[in-house]
Every structure is written in structure tokens, then in C-alpha cells.
Design an enzyme around this catalytic site. Structure first.
Site, PDB file in Angstrom:
ATOM      1  N   ASP A   1      -9.334   6.774  16.634  1.00  0.00           N
ATOM      2  CA  ASP A   1      -9.662   6.751  15.195  1.00  0.00           C
ATOM      3  C   ASP A   1     -10.067   5.338  14.781  1.00  0.00           C
ATOM      4  OD1 ASP A   1     -10.070   7.820  12.681  1.00  0.00           O
ATOM      5  OD2 ASP A   1      -7.984   7.551  12.049  1.00  0.00           O
TER       6      ASP A   1
ATOM      7  N   LYS B   1       5.515   4.183   1.627  1.00  0.00           N
ATOM      8  CA  LYS B   1       4.958   2.906   1.192  1.00  0.00           C
ATOM      9  C   LYS B   1       5.021   1.869   2.310  1.00  0.00           C
ATOM     10  CE  LYS B   1       6.463   3.513  -3.630  1.00  0.00           C
ATOM     11  NZ  LYS B   1       7.243   2.929  -4.746  1.00  0.00           N
TER      12      LYS B   1
ATOM     13  N   GLY C   1       0.828  -1.202   0.000  1.00  0.00           N
ATOM     14  CA  GLY C   1       0.000   0.000   0.000  1.00  0.00           C
ATOM     15  C   GLY C   1       0.860   1.248   0.000  1.00  0.00           C
ATOM     16  N   GLU C   2       0.236   2.387  -0.298  1.00  0.00           N
ATOM     17  CA  GLU C   2       0.933   3.671  -0.300  1.00  0.00           C
ATOM     18  C   GLU C   2       0.096   4.689   0.444  1.00  0.00           C
ATOM     19  OE1 GLU C   2       2.747   5.127  -3.843  1.00  0.00           O
ATOM     20  OE2 GLU C   2       2.754   3.147  -4.815  1.00  0.00           O
TER      21      GLU C   2
END
Length: 466
Positions: A148, A37, A31-32
């Protein structure tokens, strides 16, 4: 002098980076994000898979508050060691990059699972919610408030085990105000608790519980309980607790959702009450934190560097015990009881056996399983977990079984209780000792009675390898 210090710091960072990357083989990008990354990696020595978060230091420093967010996540994860929380294994940094080696979770986000299935059955939703609550309540016990929580920040491995991630907005005890409350407004709009929006201070535990309730609603119903394109209207709905709980849900699920999504935090259900709720209790097996003796996080150049100790080759299923460790078992030399409320003899039991280590582990696993506990093998020990106080008072139970080699045909077995009721612990080791044919089990430090062991250096086959 300053230039010399900077050069030395940069050199230390490069060494830490080289050591870390030399130990891992980087693979595909998972993922980025805004800062860099996440790549899959394999540890060259063990073959284990990890996720390496590679952050661009320049980007982190360019955004206000981002540096603090990264440092906060690292500081938080070093405190946490629980099966339902993503684990941080190593941290290192160079002049331009920060490397975080994290537990690799190969099942994707909870968000993706809900999107594919649209909604989950109550049985599956309850199982995942139980794990979520176990992980979040553990964080609260450590003084960590996530702030969160949402399906995108909850990962699931291929075995269906939840892993809470992304602690960049978390709060620690030092972030509490003089009133004992948190005051920073943060989180994702659809999951944020109403009291967080009021800017009057809020209890981090109760606000996290609200977010858990939103996640439970999405899992069971298939859509958000509070949603609107207009943020003002969205927040009005949250303030009022304005949502419809479907009547086709079971009465227990409806009741729990109503009590969690209570807009008044003083009336909202707390963690202990959630765990005792009838709907939550069904098929519930509390999960204990990892053993305190598990390997510490290794921190690189951005925090004090710890030397990496290479493991010796050989049989890793048992530890060899030298004479000094053996003498240290004696009650006259054991001082740990001075610093702990519970007596050492109530936490650790040791006995000798001529059985091979594999047979000992196998027999202990059978005994524990037949007693209703769950067993998992981790490194050189067995971990025995379960619920020790019954459905009305669920308490995580964790006992570790470890084998030490005294000689070619003599071993010491240690049963160490980390969590749980002492009476249940004694029942367990009574069962184990009976199944192993042990006539008597000795408490910590009483392995050899009142006398310390003696050693004869002239013996052809020494009792203990020095």
C-alpha cells in the site's frame, strides 16, 4: 478457571498500560483514524518525543479483518529496523485499548510536500526516491511486502529523511501461496500494479516497485500517471500502462519511469537494476539498516511481556566492562564464529587506549569523515556509514565504534562491521589506528595475545572493576 484466567489477563493488561503511560507524557493529538487517535508523547526519563497510536479495541474487533490488520502491522514492524522505516518502540494493551509507541516523524506526509510545491525538482525527487528504494528494498530483504505504498504512507522528518509507515496491508513469507506468489488483491486504486488486479498471483517485490514508480512520477510531474473517476477506465489505463511521460524530464528520469511503469511484471525493472540505473546513481549514498545490537522492541500485554530494565545513572557515553566480559573476549572462549560464515576477526577489531572516551570518539569521527564516510552518534556508540563498493556496485557499509572502560585511564575500543566489504573495513581501521597512534591492532580475542588476562584481587587499584 476460565474466569480466573480472564481476570489475570485483564490485570496484566492494566499493569502494562499503567507502566507504559507512566513512562510517557501524552500531548496533542496528531491525527485520528477509524480505530482511534495518534498522540504526541514525551518520554519522562529521556525527554525524547514519540507518537503513540491509541487503538480502540472494540472498534478493531467490530470490523471484519481489522484485528488481523493491527496484529500484522505490529508483527511486521517488530521485524524492521531501518532509518527509512518508521520504528516501533513499545506495544502494550489493556482490556479496551492497544498502545503502539512509534518513532515521531515531525515533517508530515510526502503527499503534503508535493501538494505544497505541486512538483519537486529532479534533484529533490531523486534524493527522496533513493531513500524510498533503500527502505522498500530492505523490507523485501526481510520478506516484507508493503502493498500500500503511496505518498500518504510515506512520512518525511524535518531533516528531509523519508520514513515508510502504515504496514497494515503488508505481506510476510507465510502469506505466500504454494506457487511462491501473493494472491490477495489490496492497495490503493491509483497505485496498484496491474498484475495485482488480475487475480492470478503476483510478486510482492515487483508490485511494490510499481507503486514506487507511481510515487516517483507524482514527485517529478506533479500529478498521477493513471487517473480517472470511472474505476473501470482507470484499471484499463493501468493494465495498458497508458500514461504520458513528459519530454521535459531528463532522459534518465524518462527511462527509469518507463522501465518501472512497465505493465508486464516480467519485463519490469527490479530493485538491483534500479540501484544501478544511471539516473538513480547520481549522488547516491546507500543507507545501512540499524545495528543488530540496537534495543529490541518492548512488547506488552498483547504479546509476551518483557520486563523494562531501568538504566543506571552515570556516564552513558561508555560501558564499564567487568572481568567476565573481558575474559569472554579471548579467542578460546568465543564461539560466535561457529555460527557465522564470516570469521570473527574479520568483523570485530579491538584495541586499548589511554585516551579519554570523548577524545577517542572525536578522533574516530574525524578519521572516518576524512575517509569519505558519514558518522552519526547514537547512544553510546558511533555509527560509520557509506558506500563501500563504488557506483557500479553500491553496497551499504556500516561500522559501529564503541568504547568500554577497563579502568580510570584505560579503555578498550571496539570496531564492529555489520555490513560491507571487509577490505574497506580494514582500510578504515588502519586509518583510525594510525590517527590514534596505535602501533598494532589486534583481532577479536587477540587483545591479550594467546594468554588470558590475570587479575590480582590484592591490588590496590584493580585493572578491571569486578
Amino acid at each position: 478457571m476460565g474466569a480466573t484466567g480472564d481476570a489475570e489477563g485483564a490485570a496484566a493488561g492494566c499493569r502494562a498500560r499503567a507502566a507504559l503511560l507512566g513512562a510517557y507524557e501524552l500531548g496533542r493529538t496528531l491525527g485520528e483514524g477509524n480505530f482511534g487517535k495518534v498522540k504526541q508523547a514525551r518520554h519522562r526519563a529521556t525527554g525524547e518525543h514519540f507518537a503513540v497510536k491509541i487503538l480502540d479495541r472494540g472498534r478493531v474487533l467490530s470490523l471484519p479483518g481489522a484485528d488481523d490488520q493491527v496484529r500484522r502491522e505490529i508483527a511486521t514492524l517488530t521485524m524492521l529496523a531501518h532509518p527509512n522505516v518508521v520504528r516501533l518502540h513499545e506495544v502494550a494493551a489493556s482490556k479496551t485499548k492497544i498502545y503502539m509507541v512509534l518513532e515521531f516523524v515531525n515533517g508530515g506526509e510526502l503527499f503534503d510536500r508535493i501538494a505544497i510545491k505541486r512538483k519537486l525538482s529532479e534533484r529533490e525527487g531523486r534524493r527522496l526516491f533513493q531513500q524510498l528504494i533503500d527502505g522498500v528494498s530492505y523490507c523485501h530483504e526481510k520478506g516484507v511486502y508493503h502493498r500500500d505504498l503511496k505518498p500518504e504512507n510515506v512520512l518525511i522528518d524535518r531533516k528531509g529523511k523519508i520514513k515508510i509507515s502504515d504496514f497494515g496491508l503488508s505481506a510476510l513469507p507465510q502469506h505466500l501461496g504454494n506457487d511462491g506468489l501473493l494472491h490477495t488483491t489490496c492497495g490503493s486504486p491509483n497505485y496498484i500494479a496491474p498484475e495485482v488486479l488480475q487475480n492470478r498471483g503476483y510478486d510482492g517485490s515487483l508490485s511494490d516497485i510499481w507503486s514506487c514508480g507511481v510515487i516517483l512520477y507524482i514527485m517529478l510531474v506533479g500529478h498521477l500517471p493513471f487517473d480517472d473517476r470511472n474505476m473501470v477506465v482507470l484499471y484499463q489505463k493501468i493494465f495498458k500502462g497508458d500514461t504520458q511521460i513528459p519530454e521535459w524530464l531528463s532522459p534518465g528520469a524518462q527511462n527509469l519511469l518507463k522501465r518501472i511503469l512497465e505493465p508486464n511484471p516480467m519485463k519490469r525493472i527490479n530493485m538491483a537494476e534500479i540501484k544501478l540505473h544511471e539516473w538513480f546513481q547520481k549522488d547516491y549514498i546507500p543507507v545501512a539498516p540499524y545495528d543488530d545490537d540496537d534495543e529490541d522492541v518492548r512488547l506488552g500485554a498483547i504479546l509476551p511481556i518483557k520486563e523494562q530494565i531501568s538504566e543506571a545513572h552515570g556516564d552513558k557515553s561508555i560501558h564499564q566492562m567487568n572481568a567476565f566480559q573481558l575474559i569472554g573476549m579471548a579467542s578460546s572462549l568465543d564461539l560466535s564464529g561457529l555460527f557465522e560464515e564470516e570469521g570473527v576477526s574479520q568483523r570485530k577489531i579491538r584495541f586499548t587506549s589511554a585516551h579519554p572516551p570523548k577524545d577517542l570518539f572525536d578522533k574516530i569521527e574525524v578519521s572516518a569523515t576524512q575517509s569519505g564516510f558519514h558518522v552519526q552518534r547514537a547512544h553510546s556508540k558511533l555509527k560509520i556509514t557509506g558506500n563501500c563498493n563504488g557506483p557500479n556496485n553500491p553496497t551499504p557499509f556500516l561500522v559501529c565504534a564503541e568504547v568500554f572502560e577497563l579502568g580510570p585511564s584505560l579503555h578498550v575500543v571496539e570496531l564492529r562491521k555489520s555490513h560491507g566489504d571487509t577490505a574497506v573495513y580494514r582500510q578504515l581501521y588502519d586509518r583510525i589506528s594510525s590517527d590514534l597512534g596505535i602501533d598494532k591492532i589486534f583481532g577479536m580475542g587477540s587483545l591479550f595475545g594467546d594468554n588470558l588476562p590475570s587479575f590480582d584481587s590484592r591490588a590496590a587499584t584493580p585493572l578491571v572493576a569486578l
